[in-house]
Write a protein that holds these residues in place. Structure first.
Motif, short mmCIF file in Angstrom:
data_model
loop_
_atom_site.label_atom_id
_atom_site.label_comp_id
_atom_site.label_asym_id
_atom_site.label_seq_id
_atom_site.Cartn_x
_atom_site.Cartn_y
_atom_site.Cartn_z
N PHE A 90 -2.52 10.15 1.57
CA PHE A 90 -2.31 9.98 3.01
C PHE A 90 -1.85 8.54 3.27
O PHE A 90 -2.56 7.60 2.92
N ASP A 91 -0.69 8.38 3.87
CA ASP A 91 -0.22 7.04 4.19
C ASP A 91 -0.37 6.79 5.69
O ASP A 91 0.46 7.23 6.49
N GLU A 92 -1.40 6.10 6.07
CA GLU A 92 -1.70 5.82 7.48
C GLU A 92 -1.49 7.05 8.36
O GLU A 92 -0.69 7.04 9.28
N PRO A 93 -2.27 8.11 8.09
CA PRO A 93 -2.02 9.37 8.79
C PRO A 93 -2.31 9.31 10.28
O PRO A 93 -1.83 10.16 11.02
N LYS A 141 0.83 -1.20 0.00
CA LYS A 141 0.00 0.00 0.00
C LYS A 141 0.87 1.26 0.00
O LYS A 141 0.65 2.17 -0.79
N SER A 142 1.86 1.27 0.91
CA SER A 142 2.74 2.45 0.95
C SER A 142 3.52 2.58 -0.34
O SER A 142 3.65 3.68 -0.89
N THR A 143 4.02 1.46 -0.83
CA THR A 143 4.79 1.49 -2.07
C THR A 143 3.94 2.06 -3.20
O THR A 143 4.41 2.89 -3.98
MG MG Z 1 2.68 1.18 4.78
#
Ligand code: MG
Ligand code: ATP
Lengths: 238, 244
Positions: free
Chosen positions: B162-165, B42-44
């Protein structure tokens, strides 16, 4: 015992101290301040070269650092003072100027040698400070549209530099003490001045004790100042 | 036309294939949540969208232009795509307001006064105006994240990532951040959000995407996905997450 009977601290104080705090301290302060500022500039440039992606530049700097760290400071000072002028004369000979003569003032040699040597050690301090800055800082900067260069110079380096300042302080105190090595290249600093005085008066115990005292009087307050700056900068960190 | 269209996106780290074949299109004004197990990429994926990671293959079309083309101006593009990170990444040596005005002044050459005025309005909006002149270290995580949102908005992006804000925040601070994001969604901001906040996903998102193994496994409305997941892996993941 003869030495004890002839002890004369009062005379040594009266005659040696004015000499030390005359020309000699001028040389020590000059070499310390100019040498140290140059060392920071050199250290900064070397660190930048080391963190750059340029492999060739990287390699050159690594070799340079190894040479500097693998030889004693005293030898480097001697090299700058005696050998470098000769090398320049040789170079000028081949450039068609056979009459070119060069003399290197001892203080200049001291500044060059000290700044290169300390710059090399300081460069490692700055480099690791740069590497220690969280990658997230660069990413946040890039995500805001900054270029890589802007992220490095506007975000990473200011923080790395600030974090390096306490370590710089320790090097500053060391540099003050290392100016004594310049006695070997004829600079009239504290040690050289004291040595000249003892050879006239034979007040050996008195003179060198005073000399040691002078270093302490300069270095201890300086070290305390460095500690103080360190405390302040730690407080202002997150 | 979709604002962002991702076709056949692949990303490998050496031998490790993280994204195998991702196809998603995001409409203007759409709010997308991305869910999936840890390590599913997901982050990638999000980082590929503003080129913090360079995709190994595929196309990313933003507003009709392929951003992976060589001559594409990445910096310009990044200005139109804001990003918020799990760990905020505020600049610790600048005040809150300077964090917000820094990039507009440097990158967009905005006048200082203009940027400050706009910065204060944004801080107002995220409820942080009273902290404009303090340093980030004195703020709670939730406050820092709200400042980070204001910082990203100051570039006037067309889309926010937004990455796991909220996952680095104490539970009682999560709500404030989610409220700011909720307002942003209401104003019509296009958003892609990686989150474990299922309540937020259900209330705010237009679409939910479940990623696993480098693929989009399921792509539907959040209501549909949470009440009636089609895929076995989605079911297993959701039952684990929703039961915690
Ligand atoms: Mg991640
Ligand atoms: N820079 C990198 N170099 C090598 N491997 C990486 C890199 N970034 C991520 N990975 C690997 O890629 C995989 C996917 O990572 P990613 O961070 O995208 O997952 P994620 O879905 O965001 O997980 P989480 O929910 O834990 O944040 C992981 O196996 C991770 O170890």
């Amino acid at each position: 015992m003869e030495v004890l009977e002839n002890l004369d601290f009062a005379k040594a104080f009266k005659e040696l101290l004015p000499e030390l705090f005359g020309e000699a301290i001028g040389i020590v302060v000059t070499v310390t301040i100019v040498g140290f500022l140059l060392a920071i500039v050199i250290g900064f440039l070397l660190a930048l070269a080391r963190v750059s992606k340029n492999k060739i530049l990287n390699g050159i700097v690594v070799v340079f650092q190894e040479i500097i760290r693998g030889t004693p400071l005293l030898v480097q000072l001697v090299y700058v003072f005696y050998v470098v002028p000769l090398l320049i004369e040789v170079l000028m000979y081949f450039l068609g100027k056979p009459d070119f003569k060069m003399t290197m003032p001892a203080v200049t040699a001291g500044i060059i040698g000290m700044s290169i040597n300390y710059g090399t050690y300081i460069s490692e301090v700055i480099r690791s400070a740069i590497l220690a800055i969280d990658q997230g800082q660069t990413e946040a900067a890039l995500a805001l549209g900054l270029s890589k260069r802007q992220a490095m110079f506007r975000i990473v380096i200011p923080q790395a530099f600030k974090n390096s300042i306490p370590v710089f302080g320790n090097y500053l105190v060391m540099l003050v003490k290392d100016t004594s090595l310049m006695a070997y290249i004829t600079a009239q600093e504290f040690l050289m001045t004291t040595k000249a005085y003892t050879s006239q008066t034979f007040l050996t115990i008195e003179s060198y004790t005073i000399l040691a005292g002078v270093y302490l009087v300069i270095c201890i307050p300086l070290a305390l100042l460095v500690k103080y700056v360190e405390r302040i900068s730690n407080k202002s960190k997150r | 036309m979709a604002l962002l269209e991702i076709k056949g996106l692949q990303k490998s780290f050496g031998e490790l294939k993280v994204l195998r074949d991702v196809n998603i299109s995001i409409e203007e004004g759409e709010v997308l949540v991305l869910i999936g197990p840890s390590g599913s990429g997901k982050s990638t994926f999000l980082r590929c969208l503003n080129l913090l990671e360079t995709p190994t293959a595929g196309e990313i079309i933003f507003d009709g232009q392929n951003i992976l083309e060589k001559k594409f101006d990445i910096k310009k593009y990044r200005q139109s795509v804001g990003m918020c990170f799990q760990r905020f990444n505020l600049f610790p040596f600048m005040t809150v307001l300077d964090n917000v005005t820094f990039a507009p002044c440097l990158v967009k050459k905005e006048k200082k006064e203009v940027a400050r005025k706009k910065g204060m309005e944004l801080l107002e909006k995220v409820g942080m105006a009273q902290k404009a002149n303090v340093y980030p270290s004195t703020l709670s995580g939730g406050q820092q994240q709200r400042v980070a949102i204001a910082r990203a908005l100051a570039m006037e992006p067309r889309m926010m990532l937004f990455d796991e804000p909220t996952s680095a925040l104490d539970p009682e601070l999560v709500g404030d951040v989610l409220n700011v994001m909720r307002d942003l969604a209401k104003e019509g901001m296009t958003m892609a959000v990686v989150t474990h906040e299922m309540g937020f996903a259900r209330d705010v998102a237009d679409r939910a995407i479940f990623m696993d193994g480098g693929y989009v496994v399921e792509d539907s409305s959040p209501q549909e996905m949470f009440t009636n997941p089609k895929n076995e892996r989605t079911k297993a993941f959701l039952s684990r997450v929703l039961n915690n």
